[in-house]
Design a protein around this motif. Structure first.
Motif, short mmCIF file in Angstrom:
data_model
loop_
_atom_site.label_atom_id
_atom_site.label_comp_id
_atom_site.label_asym_id
_atom_site.label_seq_id
_atom_site.Cartn_x
_atom_site.Cartn_y
_atom_site.Cartn_z
N ILE A 87 5.92 5.35 7.83
CA ILE A 87 5.84 5.85 6.25
C ILE A 87 5.58 6.89 5.47
CG2 ILE A 87 3.76 4.49 4.85
CD1 ILE A 87 3.43 2.79 6.73
N THR A 88 5.02 7.94 6.38
CA THR A 88 4.15 8.86 5.91
C THR A 88 5.72 10.11 5.27
OG1 THR A 88 2.55 9.63 7.63
CG2 THR A 88 3.70 11.39 6.04
N ILE A 89 6.84 10.05 6.29
CA ILE A 89 7.54 10.98 5.53
C ILE A 89 8.60 10.30 4.23
CG2 ILE A 89 10.97 10.82 6.64
CD1 ILE A 89 9.74 11.07 9.43
N ALA A 90 9.02 8.36 4.40
CA ALA A 90 9.06 7.38 3.52
C ALA A 90 8.86 8.14 2.21
CB ALA A 90 8.87 6.56 3.93
N VAL A 91 7.21 7.90 1.85
CA VAL A 91 6.52 8.00 1.10
C VAL A 91 6.80 9.65 0.51
CG1 VAL A 91 4.20 8.82 -0.26
CG2 VAL A 91 4.71 6.09 1.43
N GLY B 147 8.50 12.01 1.44
CA GLY B 147 10.44 11.95 0.89
C GLY B 147 10.42 11.87 -0.16
N ALA B 148 10.14 10.80 -0.61
CA ALA B 148 10.46 10.07 -2.67
C ALA B 148 9.40 10.95 -2.91
CB ALA B 148 10.03 8.40 -2.58
N VAL B 149 8.32 11.41 -2.66
CA VAL B 149 7.79 12.04 -3.82
C VAL B 149 8.51 13.30 -4.36
CG1 VAL B 149 5.35 12.94 -4.08
CG2 VAL B 149 5.46 10.95 -3.74
N ALA B 150 9.02 13.85 -3.35
CA ALA B 150 9.60 15.36 -3.07
C ALA B 150 11.10 15.53 -4.24
CB ALA B 150 9.64 15.66 -1.75
N LEU B 151 11.63 14.24 -4.05
CA LEU B 151 12.57 13.55 -4.83
C LEU B 151 12.19 13.26 -6.64
CD1 LEU B 151 15.37 11.64 -2.42
CD2 LEU B 151 15.19 13.72 -2.86
N ILE B 152 11.42 12.93 -6.44
CA ILE B 152 10.52 12.85 -8.04
C ILE B 152 10.16 13.36 -8.53
CG2 ILE B 152 9.00 11.18 -9.68
CD1 ILE B 152 8.85 9.39 -7.06
N VAL B 153 9.80 14.84 -8.23
CA VAL B 153 8.98 16.07 -8.83
C VAL B 153 10.24 16.58 -8.61
CG1 VAL B 153 7.15 15.33 -7.73
CG2 VAL B 153 8.28 17.28 -6.48
N LYS B 154 11.02 16.61 -7.55
CA LYS B 154 12.15 17.86 -8.11
C LYS B 154 13.11 17.93 -8.79
CE LYS B 154 11.42 21.28 -6.93
NZ LYS B 154 11.06 22.34 -7.72
N MET B 155 13.52 16.07 -9.73
CA MET B 155 14.54 15.84 -10.06
C MET B 155 14.79 16.73 -11.84
SD MET B 155 15.92 13.17 -8.99
CE MET B 155 16.48 12.80 -7.33
N ILE C 27 3.12 22.60 -1.73
CA ILE C 27 2.34 21.74 -1.74
C ILE C 27 2.08 19.66 -1.40
CG2 ILE C 27 0.34 20.15 -3.92
CD1 ILE C 27 0.82 22.35 -5.75
N ILE C 28 4.03 19.78 -1.68
CA ILE C 28 4.53 18.33 -0.99
C ILE C 28 3.84 18.43 0.13
CG2 ILE C 28 5.58 16.73 -0.99
CD1 ILE C 28 6.45 16.74 -4.04
N TRP C 29 4.42 19.34 1.58
CA TRP C 29 4.80 19.53 2.37
C TRP C 29 2.95 19.77 3.27
CZ3 TRP C 29 6.61 18.36 6.95
CH2 TRP C 29 6.34 19.37 7.90
N SER C 30 2.15 20.60 2.53
CA SER C 30 1.05 20.66 3.02
C SER C 30 0.37 18.76 2.74
CB SER C 30 -0.03 21.06 1.54
OG SER C 30 0.35 22.71 2.12
N VAL D 241 0.74 -1.17 -0.03
CA VAL D 241 -0.18 0.27 0.19
C VAL D 241 0.99 1.26 0.29
CG1 VAL D 241 -2.12 0.73 1.03
CG2 VAL D 241 -1.58 -1.57 1.58
N VAL D 242 2.03 1.26 0.64
CA VAL D 242 2.40 2.26 0.87
C VAL D 242 3.28 2.23 -0.36
CG1 VAL D 242 4.86 3.58 1.44
CG2 VAL D 242 4.12 1.48 3.12
N ILE D 243 4.02 1.93 -1.99
CA ILE D 243 4.00 1.57 -2.94
C ILE D 243 2.96 2.06 -3.27
CG2 ILE D 243 4.81 0.24 -5.27
CD1 ILE D 243 6.11 -1.10 -3.18
#
Length: 322
Positions: free
Chosen positions: A184-188, A190-198, A63-66, A40-42
């Protein structure tokens, strides 16, 4: 006096050992629960980037932080006390709440598929003229937090089920659920933030104008838009897969086995025909059947809701005419 001091020290040592044992129980329970909830995390990580696709790059991280803050509130202020209270007072109600959430995910996923296939769009998208960017952004955030609530509910339910097999202590369960929710929140996100800022990273590398950095920067700039589109697609499939799976599992738990037995029958048949890779292909088959089931159920729900809303709108117009 020395005897009293030694007795006090003994009591402190006993309390310290008990606390250490409790911490061990919490860490073991959290680790096992987090592993079980990984699927479910994925899905959660795949769904979220779609909420910032097409918006201003300057607004992506805010937005991701919110959404992250909303997710923590979902898990710690709503789902954690709710899960603990239900597990204590009314454990049989949990499965019905999960099925309600699963139906919502099926509805959202099916609605997106219907829109992609040419159906009517519901709500504004980035392709429409946005007259109030702040309002549109808030709507995106609210939508993400609502979807996160459903996925988080599944994560917390899976986690609680695993933790319950390890410890009966209320406080161990509460601490382990809180630990799982935060990690799980930090992992999810955090990964999303990295993806969208690449893509921004790629732009910085391109400005170096030579060597491997330039080549890798161009690769990121070309790859990231495609990755975001792919993740949006995966997110839709994930909604259907997770939602359908929740419903299949729920119907089985309440005594209606037909759909669940069909899905597991297909899983075992494919697993038996594919030898060493049977586990992988069997799992993929069950996931696929869950997604198809979720799409059909979600389409039925979407059709019903949209037609009821349309009928209500029509009745309102007729009333005004009279």
């Amino acid at each position: 006096m020395p005897g009293g001091l030694m007795a006090l020290l003994d009591d402190v040592a006993v309390i310290a050992r008990a606390a250490a044992a409790s911490i061990d129980d919490v860490s073991i329970a959290a680790s096992k629960a987090g592993t079980k909830a990984a699927g479910v995390v994925i899905d959660d990580a795949a769904v979220t980037p779609g909420y910032v696709t097409g918006l201003s790059p300057k607004r992506e991280l805010p937005i991701i932080w919110s959404i992250t803050k909303g997710s923590l509130k979902n898990k710690l202020l709503i789902l954690l006390p709710g899960a603990l209270a239900l597990s204590w007072f009314l454990p049989q109600a949990i499965i019905f709440l999960l099925m309600l959430g699963g139906g919502y995910l099926c509805f959202e996923g099916a609605e997106k598929v219907m829109e992609k296939l040419g159906g009517a769009k519901h709500g504004k998208t980035v392709d429409d003229e946005i007259k109030d960017p702040a309002k549109f952004e808030q709507e995106r955030i609210n939508g993400a937090i609502r979807t996160d609530l459903i996925l988080s509910a599944e994560i917390m339910a899976i986690s609680l089920n695993e933790i319950a097999t390890i410890s009966e202590s209320f406080w161990v369960r509460a601490a382990a659920l809180a630990l799982v929710g935060i990690a799980i929140t930090i992992a999810v996100y955090g990964a999303v933030a990295l993806i969208v800022k690449m893509d921004d990273v790629g732009l910085q590398l391109v400005q170096r104008k030579s060597g491997f950095a330039l080549t890798f920067g161009y690769f990121l700039l070309q790859a990231m838009p495609k990755l975001l589109v792919a993740l949006s697609f995966v997110g839709t499939i994930a909604m259907l897969w997770v939602g359908g799976g929740i419903i299949l599992h729920g119907t089985h738990e309440i005594g209606f086995h037909l759909f669940s037995d069909l899905a597991h029958g297909a899983e075992h048949a494919v697993a038996g025909m594919t030898g060493a890779m049977g586990g992988v292909f069997g799992w993929l088959t069950y996931a696929g059947v869950s997604a198809i089931f979720g799409l059909i159920l979600g389409a039925v729900i979407a059709f019903a809701l949209h037609n009821v809303a349309h009928m209500g709108h029509g009745f309102g117009k007729n009333a005004e005419a009279h």
